[in-house]
Write an enzyme that holds these catalytic residues in place. Structure first.
Site, PDB file in Angstrom:
ATOM      1  N   HIS A 136      10.542   7.317  -1.987  1.00 61.87           N
ATOM      2  CA  HIS A 136      11.570   6.460  -1.396  1.00 61.87           C
ATOM      3  C   HIS A 136      11.637   5.108  -2.096  1.00 61.87           C
ATOM      4  O   HIS A 136      10.674   4.653  -2.733  1.00 61.87           O
ATOM      5  CB  HIS A 136      11.300   6.265   0.096  1.00 61.87           C
ATOM      6  CG  HIS A 136      10.006   5.566   0.374  1.00 61.87           C
ATOM      7  ND1 HIS A 136       9.839   4.203   0.226  1.00 61.87           N
ATOM      8  CD2 HIS A 136       8.804   6.037   0.788  1.00 61.87           C
ATOM      9  CE1 HIS A 136       8.601   3.865   0.542  1.00 61.87           C
ATOM     10  NE2 HIS A 136       7.952   4.967   0.882  1.00 61.87           N
ATOM     11  N   GLU A 182       3.975  10.898   5.160  1.00 61.29           N
ATOM     12  CA  GLU A 182       2.922  10.200   4.431  1.00 61.29           C
ATOM     13  C   GLU A 182       1.560  10.434   5.079  1.00 61.29           C
ATOM     14  O   GLU A 182       1.467  10.860   6.236  1.00 61.29           O
ATOM     15  CB  GLU A 182       3.244   8.697   4.396  1.00 61.29           C
ATOM     16  CG  GLU A 182       2.242   7.826   3.645  1.00 61.29           C
ATOM     17  CD  GLU A 182       2.020   8.201   2.183  1.00 61.29           C
ATOM     18  OE1 GLU A 182       1.495   9.305   1.953  1.00 61.29           O
ATOM     19  OE2 GLU A 182       2.341   7.384   1.296  1.00 61.29           O
TER      20      GLU A 182
END
Length: 274
Positions: A14, A99
């Protein structure tokens, strides 16, 4: 060989967030991209598609972490595609791509984590290594290794199916710094292999909702025991693929998105594994 290119798994971290900019560990905290991060990913999308580093007509799936920063990144990267091109790409939100869950280390800087562990009497004989030691009240390396092994199994199964059907297949993964570096290491079998023995290892969790993606049950998985020494900055892109067009030979594509046309590839299906 034909004209169908070797399938690829394109990993995209990202764009910039306030915490990626500061270096704070960002796991479950659901941050948005900064204005710079938005522009960063717009520029990336424009570059990779206009220069044909990635052919949008070859993208079969996009898999994404559920976090806002990853899902926003998809929109900015795909922004230059036509509505028709975007409509052909299936977007799958997969919890397994989240994550690393940092537990007590969420929002901290590396030196703060080291000091915290020192205050708790840890790491007296060797320094902390997240890839081996995991996170207090967060995930162990075995836990993240198992869920990323599941992701790889799904991707490679889809690639095998698409290759058999003669379909060009670039599958894009939008996720995070630790999870994507970890996944890349597992892709070509770094770390150690472990059998699924405990209940949590054997549990068949459906972490996504798409009936076109078969669930692959694992009887073994891989996890890391040391730093793979990979870098992937916010907004960075990496490419994973296969040697000799063989799904059983996963490899790192060192050239990244800069690849020759399929008819000019130097790999050949009948070349031995060298």
């Amino acid at each position: 060989m034909g004209s169908t290119p070797t399938p690829r798994c394109i990993i995209v971290r990202h764009g910039q967030t306030e915490w990626s900019k500061s270096g704070q560990y960002t796991g479950l905290t659901d941050l948005a991209l900064t204005p710079f991060g938005e522009g960063q990913m717009r520029r990336t999308g424009k570059s990779i598609f206009q220069n044909k580093f990635i052919d949008p007509d070859h993208i079969t799936y996009v898999f994404t972490s559920p976090r806002t920063r990853a899902r926003q990144t998809i929109g900015f990267v795909l922004e230059t595609l036509t509505e028709q091109q975007r409509s052909k790409i299936r977007v799958v939100v997969d919890e397994d791509l989240r994550e690393w869950e940092y537990g007590d280390y969420e929002g901290l800087l590396t030196h703060e984590i080291i000091e915290l562990r020192k205050s708790r009497g840890l790491d007296k004989t060797r320094p902390w290594n997240i890839w081996r030691d995991g996170c207090e009240n967060g995930e162990t390396t075995q836990q993240i290794g198992l869920r990323l092994s599941r992701v790889i199994a799904r991707i490679q199964n889809l690639h095998r199916k698409h290759q058999a059907e003669g379909i060009a297949s670039d599958i894009m993964l939008f996720a995070h710094g630790h999870s994507l570096r970890y996944l890349a290491a597992l892709w070509f079998k770094l770390g150690v292999e472990k059998k699924c023995e405990t209940d949590w290892e054997k549990s068949e969790l459906k972490t996504y909702n798409d009936d076109t993606v078969p669930y692959i049950a694992l009887d073994k998985y891989r996890h890391l025991i040391d730093n793979p020494n990979f870098l992937l900055d916010a907004g960075g892109i990496g490419v994973l693929s296969y040697s000799h067009h063989n799904i059983d030979e996963p490899a790192l594509a060192l050239a990244g998105a800069f690849v020759p046309p399929a008819e000019e590839e130097s790999q050949h299906g009948d070349v031995p594994n060298v």
